[in-house]
Design a protein around this motif. Sequence first.
Motif, PDB file in Angstrom:
ATOM      1  N   TYR A 149      -1.579  -0.825 -12.778  1.00 17.84           N
ATOM      2  CA  TYR A 149      -1.585   0.203 -11.736  1.00 17.84           C
ATOM      3  C   TYR A 149      -2.929   0.910 -11.649  1.00 17.84           C
ATOM      4  O   TYR A 149      -3.337   1.609 -12.578  1.00 17.84           O
ATOM      5  CB  TYR A 149      -0.496   1.247 -12.013  1.00 17.84           C
ATOM      6  N   ALA A 152      -5.108   4.014  -6.710  1.00 11.27           N
ATOM      7  CA  ALA A 152      -4.768   3.750  -5.307  1.00 11.27           C
ATOM      8  C   ALA A 152      -3.412   3.062  -5.196  1.00 11.27           C
ATOM      9  O   ALA A 152      -2.600   3.397  -4.324  1.00 11.27           O
ATOM     10  CB  ALA A 152      -5.854   2.883  -4.669  1.00 11.27           C
ATOM     11  N   LEU A 153      -3.160   2.090  -6.079  1.00  4.91           N
ATOM     12  CA  LEU A 153      -1.873   1.389  -6.047  1.00  4.91           C
ATOM     13  C   LEU A 153      -0.731   2.336  -6.402  1.00  4.91           C
ATOM     14  O   LEU A 153       0.340   2.300  -5.798  1.00  4.91           O
ATOM     15  CB  LEU A 153      -1.892   0.209  -7.015  1.00  4.91           C
ATOM     16  N   THR A 154      -0.954   3.210  -7.367  1.00  6.31           N
ATOM     17  CA  THR A 154       0.073   4.186  -7.749  1.00  6.31           C
ATOM     18  C   THR A 154       0.417   5.093  -6.580  1.00  6.31           C
ATOM     19  O   THR A 154       1.594   5.359  -6.311  1.00  6.31           O
ATOM     20  CB  THR A 154      -0.416   5.029  -8.951  1.00  6.31           C
ATOM     21  N   ARG A 155      -0.600   5.569  -5.852  1.00  9.32           N
ATOM     22  CA  ARG A 155      -0.346   6.417  -4.679  1.00  9.32           C
ATOM     23  C   ARG A 155       0.438   5.656  -3.626  1.00  9.32           C
ATOM     24  O   ARG A 155       1.382   6.176  -3.031  1.00  9.32           O
ATOM     25  CB  ARG A 155      -1.667   6.928  -4.094  1.00  9.32           C
ATOM     26  N   SER A 156       0.058   4.402  -3.394  1.00  7.72           N
ATOM     27  CA  SER A 156       0.731   3.586  -2.373  1.00  7.72           C
ATOM     28  C   SER A 156       2.203   3.358  -2.729  1.00  7.72           C
ATOM     29  O   SER A 156       3.089   3.505  -1.891  1.00  7.72           O
ATOM     30  CB  SER A 156       0.000   2.246  -2.237  1.00  7.72           C
ATOM     31  N   ILE A 157       2.457   3.011  -3.991  1.00  9.75           N
ATOM     32  CA  ILE A 157       3.830   2.763  -4.427  1.00  9.75           C
ATOM     33  C   ILE A 157       4.657   4.044  -4.369  1.00  9.75           C
ATOM     34  O   ILE A 157       5.813   4.042  -3.936  1.00  9.75           O
ATOM     35  CB  ILE A 157       3.850   2.165  -5.848  1.00  9.75           C
ATOM     36  N   ALA A 159       4.248   6.553  -2.349  1.00 11.37           N
ATOM     37  CA  ALA A 159       4.557   6.813  -0.936  1.00 11.37           C
ATOM     38  C   ALA A 159       5.697   5.912  -0.457  1.00 11.37           C
ATOM     39  O   ALA A 159       6.602   6.358   0.254  1.00 11.37           O
ATOM     40  CB  ALA A 159       3.308   6.596  -0.075  1.00 11.37           C
ATOM     41  N   ASP A 160       5.670   4.631  -0.862  1.00 12.74           N
ATOM     42  CA  ASP A 160       6.735   3.699  -0.470  1.00 12.74           C
ATOM     43  C   ASP A 160       8.081   4.120  -1.049  1.00 12.74           C
ATOM     44  O   ASP A 160       9.113   4.072  -0.366  1.00 12.74           O
ATOM     45  CB  ASP A 160       6.402   2.278  -0.934  1.00 12.74           C
TER      46      ASP A 160
END
Length: 197
Positions: A149, A152-157, A159-160
């Motif tokens: 993670y 950026a990926l943590t923020r995206s996940i 949000a999802d």
Amino acid sequence: MPNPLTQFHHRTSFPAPHGRLACWERARSQLRQALADRLRQPTLPVAPTSPLATERAWSLARQIMAKGYYSRVGRHIRLSDLQAELDILRDQSATYVRASWQWGGRKVDSNDVRWLSTHLHHVQGDTLASPRPPADRMSPPPRFCWQTYSPALTRSITADVLRDALIGYRDLVELNFPRFGAALGCTASSPSASKAW
């Protein structure tokens, strides 16, 4: 004259509700456990496209295919294999009003089997995929989960996950508690609906 109380199979004594919202509190206390059980299972109806339906389908399919040994199940389950297992369970339960199976401490009943069989008609492709985020589905998995993670990926996940939770919440309310929709901000007429959805 016979005692009218003998006509009842079950009797419960409780103080008569009085005061502001007392009837609501009494109703809430009676409904809370049954509703919590349905949510935990999860068996409240939702639309086939709801994120909650996707999660329930994966959870049930994984239980049925693993039979308590979850290492047997990868990140995808072939629909043809799953359908074959569902057919076996349906045949076993054909002569019963309700049947259940338990593997590894978790139970699946005939209502779950019927629901999953129907839901598979809405699944695109020939496999059922884990709804977990891609970083959680890496094969082979890294030694530590956090290694996959980035910020950026943590923020995206995140949000999802929040989006799916809100959509699932709205689906539950609209299908199961339509009269409460406005009070909970789930209907188009409510001021917060446009912001939330």
